[in-house]
Write a protein that holds these residues in place. Structure first.
Motif, PDB file in Angstrom:
ATOM      1  N   GLY A  25      69.995  85.305  29.614  1.00 21.07           N
ATOM      2  CA  GLY A  25      71.023  84.431  28.620  1.00 21.07           C
ATOM      3  C   GLY A  25      70.986  85.328  27.420  1.00 21.07           C
ATOM      4  O   GLY A  25      71.773  85.373  27.110  1.00 21.07           O
ATOM      5  N   VAL A  26      69.998  86.153  27.245  1.00 27.31           N
ATOM      6  CA  VAL A  26      70.254  87.561  26.018  1.00 27.31           C
ATOM      7  C   VAL A  26      71.228  88.427  26.766  1.00 27.31           C
ATOM      8  O   VAL A  26      72.556  88.645  26.291  1.00 27.31           O
ATOM      9  CB  VAL A  26      69.233  88.188  26.323  1.00 27.31           C
ATOM     10  N   LYS A  27      71.698  88.429  28.415  1.00 31.04           N
ATOM     11  CA  LYS A  27      72.158  89.433  29.212  1.00 31.04           C
ATOM     12  C   LYS A  27      73.698  88.682  28.999  1.00 31.04           C
ATOM     13  O   LYS A  27      74.566  89.421  27.986  1.00 31.04           O
ATOM     14  CB  LYS A  27      72.212  90.032  30.116  1.00 31.04           C
ATOM     15  N   ILE A  28      73.856  87.924  29.372  1.00 30.28           N
ATOM     16  CA  ILE A  28      75.053  87.085  29.164  1.00 30.28           C
ATOM     17  C   ILE A  28      76.410  86.747  28.128  1.00 30.28           C
ATOM     18  O   ILE A  28      77.111  86.894  27.222  1.00 30.28           O
ATOM     19  CB  ILE A  28      75.031  85.555  29.696  1.00 30.28           C
ATOM     20  N   ILE A  29      74.829  86.324  26.659  1.00 28.07           N
ATOM     21  CA  ILE A  29      75.651  86.571  25.505  1.00 28.07           C
ATOM     22  C   ILE A  29      75.988  87.917  25.293  1.00 28.07           C
ATOM     23  O   ILE A  29      77.104  87.851  24.241  1.00 28.07           O
ATOM     24  CB  ILE A  29      75.071  85.795  24.648  1.00 28.07           C
TER      25      ILE A  29
END
Length: 427
Positions: free
Chosen positions: A83-87
């Protein structure tokens, strides 16, 4: 009411036909009427002003509820590394997209020389807010006052904070708090859907509004407006091609993936998005393309719906190009400070841009307002906005295609960093 009943009902010849074709017909008839009848067609201006007022009416509630729902749907406890990477990827590429749009708009200067402000209503004045003041005013001292005044950036800021707080409560261990948060979320989601329905209704009036607005512009300005508008469309598509080749190409290469192979896998989703002009409607096809790329369902089932909500690279390019087109058209040459505000506003607004046809045109109103170009009936800004709206479907096809493409690129590279990508699919 079913589609069949709608087609057999009141004014079925109108409501039963394709909206895109009606808007294009309205644009063409407006051009013809303005050029042929000149001053004699100016009586239709109230019909165009009504359309602008209808659009402005729905901007604040659309921003508020869309952003609350979009932010609250991102579970803070389930993000994890993926989630952090994609955001981070979504936000960075959106910033790069609007910057590319602004670079090409500065290079080709669509709208320059139109001088729509010449001879317009007395008292029209372009506001030029200070950069420092604008950034400080992002934080509202009174959110209710910001809502009543329609101050865009404070509304966005408050809606984002409200949505984040709501997302935490939705995951609360306290059952009572969780139930209350669910009620608030359901209300906001329902309100957002109601606003989308109202937007759909207003867009049914769009062919008439576009006809009136374009006829008045052509009657006053003559055929010289056509070339700059074509330049704006060409500028957006050129910026899109560069964004795909430069940003997506380099990102994929950085992680050992080839752009040509990616495009071969993604072409069905890209074509579907281009034709339907809906990121949300294309989602099943996008997921099928992700499956063919060797991306596990556990990742794409999270990243792609999230991308359809908050990743709007194509829309960001459109905002940059069209904001500068309107600025040039009314004689407002925007300095770097204004263009930085456009980047920030386009980034924040992208989180709440619905993945449905035409949503970017509504969000353009926010971007314009943030730099003092308020779309008020009877003003040169409204006239320039009408020109953009008349061919918005052409803009929309390109921007939706790139919105979906960006979702797939981000999903592919995040999967690669997690070591879960089936590399045999990229051979």
């Amino acid at each position: 009411m079913s589609e069949g009943e709608k087609k057999r009902g009141f004014m079925s010849w109108y409501f039963g036909s394709n909206l895109l074709m009606r808007i294009l017909i309205g644009l063409i008839l407006g051009i013809v009427a303005g050029l042929l009848f000149k001053d004699k067609i100016l009586w239709v201006q109230p019909f165009g002003d009504l359309f602008i007022r209808l659009l402005k009416m729905i901007v604040v509630p659309v921003i508020l509820f869309s952003l609350i729902v979009g932010t609250a749907s991102i579970s803070p406890y389930r993000l994890g590394k993926v989630g952090v990477k994609i955001i981070v990827y979504y936000l960075l590429t959106t910033v790069l997209a609007v910057a590319i749009g602004l670079i090409f708009a500065n290079l080709f200067k669509p709208g320059l020389g139109l001088e729509l402000a010449v001879g317009e209503v007395a008292g029209f004045e372009l506001k030029k807010p200070s950069l420092v003041t604008t950034f400080l005013n992002i934080v509202p001292t009174n959110p209710v006052e910001a809502l009543s005044k329609g101050d865009v950036l404070p509304i966005i800021f408050f809606a984002l904070l409200f949505g984040i707080g709501l997302s935490f409560l939705l995951e609360s261990d306290n059952e009572e708090l969780r139930a209350s948060a669910k009620t608030v979320y359901n209300f906001s989601n329902g309100a957002a859907e109601v606003m989308y329905k109202i937007v759909g209704g207003i867009m049914e009036y769009a062919p008439i509004g576009v006809f009136a607005l374009v006829a008045v512009v052509l009657a006053k300005e003559g055929p010289r407006v056509i070339g700059p508008l074509a330049t704006a469309v060409g500028t957006e598509y050129l910026a899109i091609v560069v964004h795909v080749a430069l940003v997506y190409g380099l990102v994929l290469r950085l992680y050992g993936l080839r752009l040509t192979k990616f495009l071969a896998h993604a072409k069905e989703a890209m074509i579907t998005a281009f034709v339907t002009r809906s990121s949300s409607g294309t989602l099943p096809v996008t997921m099928a393309c992700a499956e063919n790329m060797g991306i596990p369902k556990g990742i794409y089932s999270f990243t792609l719906p999230l991308g359809a909500t908050i990743n709007m690279d194509g829309t960001a390019i459109y905002q940059g190009v069209c904001a500068l087109f309107i600025g040039f058209a009314v004689g407002r040459h925007m300095p770097l400070s204004d263009q930085l505000i456009i980047i920030v506003t386009a980034l924040l607004a992208s989180i709440g841009t619905a993945g449905v046809p035409g949503a970017g045109a509504i969000m353009l109103l926010l971007v314009l307002d943030s730099v003092g170009l308020s779309v008020d009936p009877g003003t040169p800004v409204a006239a320039a906005y009408a020109m953009i709206l008349g061919v918005d479907a052409i803009f929309d096809m390109g921007r939706t295609c790139i919105n979906v493409t960006g979702d797939l690129v981000g999903t592919a590279i995040v999967t690669k960093t997690e070591g879960e990508l089936d590399i045999s699919k990229w051979a």
